[in-house]
Design a protein around this motif. Structure first.
Motif, short mmCIF file in Angstrom:
data_model
loop_
_atom_site.label_atom_id
_atom_site.label_comp_id
_atom_site.label_asym_id
_atom_site.label_seq_id
_atom_site.Cartn_x
_atom_site.Cartn_y
_atom_site.Cartn_z
N GLU A 83 35.25 24.12 23.44
CA GLU A 83 35.40 25.58 23.15
C GLU A 83 34.25 26.07 23.99
O GLU A 83 33.18 25.39 24.45
N ARG A 84 34.34 27.17 24.36
CA ARG A 84 33.36 28.09 25.24
C ARG A 84 33.15 29.41 24.37
O ARG A 84 34.18 29.98 23.99
N SER A 85 32.03 29.82 24.73
CA SER A 85 31.60 31.24 24.28
C SER A 85 30.67 31.69 25.14
O SER A 85 29.75 31.23 25.80
N VAL A 86 30.71 33.05 25.41
CA VAL A 86 29.99 34.10 26.28
C VAL A 86 28.97 34.40 25.52
O VAL A 86 29.25 35.27 24.67
N ARG A 87 27.56 34.23 25.89
CA ARG A 87 26.43 34.87 25.26
C ARG A 87 25.64 35.60 26.61
O ARG A 87 25.73 35.60 27.71
N PRO A 88 25.03 36.73 25.91
CA PRO A 88 23.82 37.28 26.90
C PRO A 88 22.91 36.41 27.59
O PRO A 88 22.32 35.28 26.88
N GLY A 89 22.63 36.37 28.92
CA GLY A 89 21.82 35.71 29.49
C GLY A 89 20.32 36.02 29.48
O GLY A 89 20.21 37.22 29.19
N PRO A 90 19.56 35.32 30.29
CA PRO A 90 18.27 35.44 30.38
C PRO A 90 17.85 36.56 31.27
O PRO A 90 16.83 37.26 31.27
N GLY A 94 23.38 39.79 32.85
CA GLY A 94 23.68 38.53 32.85
C GLY A 94 24.22 37.97 31.52
O GLY A 94 23.88 38.22 30.53
N VAL A 95 25.19 37.09 32.00
CA VAL A 95 25.88 36.19 30.75
C VAL A 95 25.74 34.95 31.10
O VAL A 95 25.77 34.50 32.13
N VAL A 96 25.87 34.09 29.84
CA VAL A 96 25.86 32.60 29.89
C VAL A 96 26.96 31.86 29.27
O VAL A 96 27.12 32.68 28.04
N VAL A 97 27.70 31.28 29.81
CA VAL A 97 28.77 30.54 29.16
C VAL A 97 28.35 29.17 28.35
O VAL A 97 27.80 28.43 29.06
N GLU A 98 28.26 29.04 27.25
CA GLU A 98 28.10 27.92 26.49
C GLU A 98 29.30 27.09 25.84
O GLU A 98 30.22 27.96 25.63
N ALA A 99 29.11 25.84 26.31
CA ALA A 99 30.53 25.10 26.09
C ALA A 99 30.03 23.81 25.17
O ALA A 99 29.30 23.29 25.48
N ALA A 111 25.23 24.61 29.01
CA ALA A 111 25.15 26.20 29.17
C ALA A 111 25.17 26.45 30.72
O ALA A 111 24.33 25.60 31.28
N ALA A 112 25.96 27.43 31.30
CA ALA A 112 26.10 27.47 32.71
C ALA A 112 26.34 29.09 33.07
O ALA A 112 26.91 29.78 32.22
N ALA A 113 26.30 29.44 34.36
CA ALA A 113 26.71 30.74 34.71
C ALA A 113 28.10 30.90 34.66
O ALA A 113 28.87 29.69 34.69
N PRO A 114 28.73 31.79 34.31
CA PRO A 114 30.19 31.96 34.38
C PRO A 114 31.02 31.34 35.45
O PRO A 114 32.11 30.49 35.39
N ALA A 115 30.46 31.41 36.75
CA ALA A 115 31.16 30.93 37.79
C ALA A 115 31.24 29.22 38.12
O ALA A 115 32.14 28.56 38.63
N ALA A 116 29.85 28.96 37.43
CA ALA A 116 29.46 27.73 37.48
C ALA A 116 30.55 26.62 36.65
O ALA A 116 31.19 25.79 36.66
N PHE A 117 30.63 27.57 35.24
CA PHE A 117 31.48 27.08 34.24
C PHE A 117 32.94 27.11 34.80
O PHE A 117 33.72 26.03 34.30
N ASP A 118 33.43 27.99 35.22
CA ASP A 118 34.68 27.97 35.92
C ASP A 118 35.10 26.90 36.84
O ASP A 118 36.27 26.31 36.71
N GLY A 119 34.25 26.49 37.60
CA GLY A 119 34.23 25.47 38.54
C GLY A 119 34.14 24.16 37.96
O GLY A 119 35.07 23.26 38.27
N LEU A 120 33.41 23.97 36.68
CA LEU A 120 33.51 22.96 35.87
C LEU A 120 34.87 22.67 35.30
O LEU A 120 35.57 21.49 35.41
N ALA A 121 35.48 23.71 34.72
CA ALA A 121 36.72 23.69 34.02
C ALA A 121 37.71 23.26 35.09
O ALA A 121 38.62 22.54 34.97
N ALA A 122 37.94 23.93 36.49
CA ALA A 122 38.72 23.61 37.46
C ALA A 122 38.58 22.22 38.01
O ALA A 122 39.58 21.21 38.30
N TRP A 123 37.49 21.56 37.98
CA TRP A 123 37.04 20.40 38.56
C TRP A 123 37.57 19.22 37.36
O TRP A 123 38.18 18.19 37.78
N LEU A 124 37.53 19.50 36.17
CA LEU A 124 38.12 18.63 35.12
C LEU A 124 39.94 18.73 35.04
O LEU A 124 40.43 17.75 34.95
#
Length: 137
Positions: A83-90, A94-99, A111-124
């Motif tokens: 699962e993933r959730s979006v939280r306010p970032g530092p 900004g926002v951070v995706v926690e997975a 936890a990573a930036a939304p674009a980085a998390f999208d890249g991780l999901a696409a890579w998987l």
């Protein structure tokens, strides 16, 4: 007095050398293709790091370290995003995706930036034929 000066000089040069080694290591890891900033939850705290894709695994390096070896290696075939959730970032606005993930039935939270998390999901999801296809839920 000269002996004290030599000792201070040697200690200063050693500290400077360690700082340069630390910065070189950080730059060489972050400059790799497929690298992104990624925090890992260990217990109750988040530890900053740099994750990097390889062909068969996601590797994670601790930011505050002098080791050139990754602290964690998660095989691509065995890493599952539950699962993933979006939280306010530092940073402001900004926002951070926690997975919440698993690897060999062990929990992994990143936890990573939304674009980085999208890249991780696409890579998987883009795993080669024959690999498990249900890596992203």
């Amino acid at each position: 007095m000269p002996a004290a000066f030599v000792i201070v000089l040697v200690v200063t040069l050693l500290v400077l050398g360690l700082v340069l080694l630390f910065l070189w290591r950080l730059r060489s890891i972050a400059a790799r293709v497929g690298s992104f900033q990624c925090a890992l939850r260990t217990g109750a705290r988040w530890v900053p790091g740099i994750a990097s894709y390889t062909r068969e695994a996601l590797v994670w390096y601790d930011v505050v370290s002098l080791s050139r070896h990754p602290r964690h290696v998660w095989d691509r075939d065995d890493l599952v995003i539950l699962e993933r959730s979006v939280r306010p970032g530092p940073v402001r606005d900004g926002v951070v995706v926690e997975a919440r993930c698993t690897h060999h039935a062990q929990p992994v939270e990143i936890a990573a930036a939304p674009a980085a998390f999208d890249g991780l999901a696409a890579w998987l999801e883009a795993a080669p034929p024959g690999a498990r296809s249900s890596s992203v839920i």
